[in-house]
Design an enzyme around this catalytic site. Structure first.
Site, PDB file in Angstrom:
ATOM      1  CB  ALA A  61      -0.930   0.045   1.351  1.00 40.09           C
ATOM      2  N   GLY A 106      -0.076  -5.543   0.690  1.00 38.65           N
ATOM      3  CA  GLY A 106      -1.209  -5.609  -0.548  1.00 38.65           C
ATOM      4  C   GLY A 106      -0.577  -6.194  -2.029  1.00 38.65           C
ATOM      5  CD  GLU A 109      -3.227  -8.092   2.056  1.00 40.29           C
ATOM      6  OE1 GLU A 109      -4.150  -8.105   3.081  1.00 40.29           O
ATOM      7  OE2 GLU A 109      -2.962  -6.743   1.830  1.00 40.29           O
ATOM      8  CD  GLU A 129       0.105  -6.214   5.552  1.00 39.42           C
ATOM      9  OE1 GLU A 129      -0.408  -6.257   4.354  1.00 39.42           O
ATOM     10  OE2 GLU A 129       0.860  -7.090   5.815  1.00 39.42           O
TER      11      GLU A 129
END
Length: 255
Positions: A61, A106, A109, A129
């Site tokens: 992110a 991300g 993911e 994270e």
């Protein structure tokens, strides 16, 4: 555009293009959702490759953007974040991630949303994270343990450590490791082969497996039974069985 969709040979390439690291800011997330939905609708897209370019898949992110978001802002945004990734996961066609360089947070993911993952031999994946005082928020706590098992997933999520391509292959996080220069070519070849297959049956196979992983076995078997019987109404089933009887196995052409 931070994400593009290019179509060739029945394969739609969802290309992340936000240099230098393909950080997944809000605009990129929203564009990803739009194009995943477009790939779902388009009949000329029969399989999909997710690709970040030769150097990096996606490093995660946009932390600078997230730093300025308070609790209220993230309550409002977190659903949009998940919806973008879910749109990719629910493309009812074969999807392969072509992973180069970093696939972190991300980015990891997003790779988890694919049906198959081909990684460069220099790739590094992880869910860091926890090092920011957070947990994965785009499906990592759900898709990762379903893929590699709960204990291996917790190791990656609890520690935030990165794994190199060889370890990612060993734990089942990726499905194939190839030289970096061959990642996109091999991913496109995988997708192009499936793009020649029976589209409805492939959709049925994907939905049946995915639904079955999220429910009890009796419900999964019911979904399988309904799709199995339903495919007997398709031209592809007629074509496939006729070819088998007349020419032998594996020679049917579905386009």
């Amino acid at each position: 555009m931070t994400v593009t969709l290019d179509v060739a040979e029945g394969v739609g390439t969802l290309r992340l293009d936000r240099p230098p690291m393909n950080a997944l800011d809000v605009a990129t997330q929203d564009r990803l959702r739009e194009l995943a939905e477009e790939a779902t609708r388009r009949d000329d897209v029969r399989a999909v490759v997710i690709y970040g370019g030769e150097r990096v898949f996606a490093a995660g992110a946009d932390i600078k953007e997230m730093q300025n978001m308070d609790h209220t802002a993230m309550v409002l945004r977190s659903r949009g974040l998940q919806d973008a990734f879910t749109a990719v996961a629910r493309i009812p066609k074969p999807v392969v991630a072509a992973i180069t360089g970093y696939a972190l947070g991300g980015g990891c993911e997003l790779a988890l949303c694919a049906d198959y993952r081909i990684a460069a031999d220099n790739a590094k994946l992880g869910q860091p994270e926890i090092l920011l005082g957070l947990i994965p928020g785009a499906g990592g706590t759900q898709r990762l343990p379903r893929l590699v098992g709960p204990s291996k997933a917790k190791d990656l999520i609890f520690t935030g450590r990165m794994v190199k391509a060889d370890e990612a292959l060993a734990i089942g996080l990726v499905d194939r490791v190839v030289p970096a220069a061959e990642v996109y070519e091999q991913a496109h070849t995988w997708a192009a082969k499936l793009a020649q297959g029976p589209a409805v049956a492939l959709r049925a196979a994907k939905e049946t497996v995915d639904v079955g992983l999220e429910t009890d076995i009796d419900t999964g078997l019911a979904v399988e039974r309904n799709w199995f019987a339903g495919l007997f109404a398709t031209e592809d089933r007629e074509r496939g069985m006729r070819s088998f009887v007349e020419e032998g196995p594996g020679k049917a052409k579905f386009l």
